[in-house]
Scaffold this motif. Structure first.
Motif, PDB file in Angstrom:
ATOM      1  N   SER A  81       1.011  -0.850   0.100  1.00 38.65           N
ATOM      2  CA  SER A  81       0.021   0.060  -0.121  1.00 38.65           C
ATOM      3  C   SER A  81       1.108   0.972  -0.602  1.00 38.65           C
ATOM      4  O   SER A  81       0.397   2.276  -0.842  1.00 38.65           O
ATOM      5  CB  SER A  81      -0.651   0.139   1.278  1.00 38.65           C
ATOM      6  N   LYS A  84       0.905   3.280  -3.416  1.00 32.51           N
ATOM      7  CA  LYS A  84       0.068   4.442  -3.726  1.00 32.51           C
ATOM      8  C   LYS A  84       0.686   5.448  -3.139  1.00 32.51           C
ATOM      9  O   LYS A  84      -0.149   7.065  -4.041  1.00 32.51           O
ATOM     10  CB  LYS A  84      -1.049   3.974  -2.434  1.00 32.51           C
ATOM     11  N   ASN A  85       0.848   5.499  -1.953  1.00 32.98           N
ATOM     12  CA  ASN A  85       1.271   7.494  -1.424  1.00 32.98           C
ATOM     13  C   ASN A  85       2.567   7.416  -1.834  1.00 32.98           C
ATOM     14  O   ASN A  85       3.190   8.575  -1.081  1.00 32.98           O
ATOM     15  CB  ASN A  85       0.752   7.952  -0.287  1.00 32.98           C
TER      16      ASN A  85
END
Length: 149
Positions: A81, A84-85
């Protein structure tokens, strides 16, 4: 020989070869193992008491492995995850945690086989050692990568 006789001869030959092939396939079935459990029981020649002990070990092992699998899935979800950023924080920590869980999983597997060895009688230890030598081929989940062939 007429055309009809020739075709009848070919058809009978093909039918006979198909029949022989079917008989060969059905008569020469490879031994069926429903997973590593049956294979280990068969190869180590466990008696009924040993099978009961082994089944108890399997229950414990599966529970421990399932717990580690859930832990691994959670950590990998967190890790990926981060894509994603583009965050860099926690990345190294998560990789270390994933490695730690993988190491713990291998230790659980190793202990499981130590426990199996402990329920073997002295005359079964040679069979156990032979089984260990064949681990890669017995428990492989698919074809080997090209570089290992």
């Amino acid at each position: 020989m007429s055309k009809n006789s020739f075709y009848i001869f070919i058809i009978i030959g093909l039918l006979a070869s198909n029949l022989l092939l079917a008989v060969f396939i059905f008569m020469k079935k490879p031994p069926h193992h429903s997973g590593p459990r049956d294979l280990i029981i068969e190869r180590l020649h466990f008696n009924e008491n040993q099978v009961r002990k082994y089944d108890d070990l399997i229950v414990q092992h599966r529970m421990q492995i399932r717990e580690k699998e859930h832990e691994m899935i959670g950590l990998k979800t967190q890790y990926y995850s981060l894509l994603k950023n583009s965050s860099q924080e926690n990345r190294d920590s998560l990789v270390q945690q994933i490695g730690k869980v993988s190491m713990e999983t291998e230790k659980i597997n190793f202990k499981h086989f130590q426990d199996i060895k402990r329920i073997c009688h002295p005359n079964q230890i040679k069979n156990f050692d032979d089984l260990i030598d064949e681990f890669e081929s017995l428990f492989a989940t698919g074809p080997k990568p090209p570089h290992e062939r």
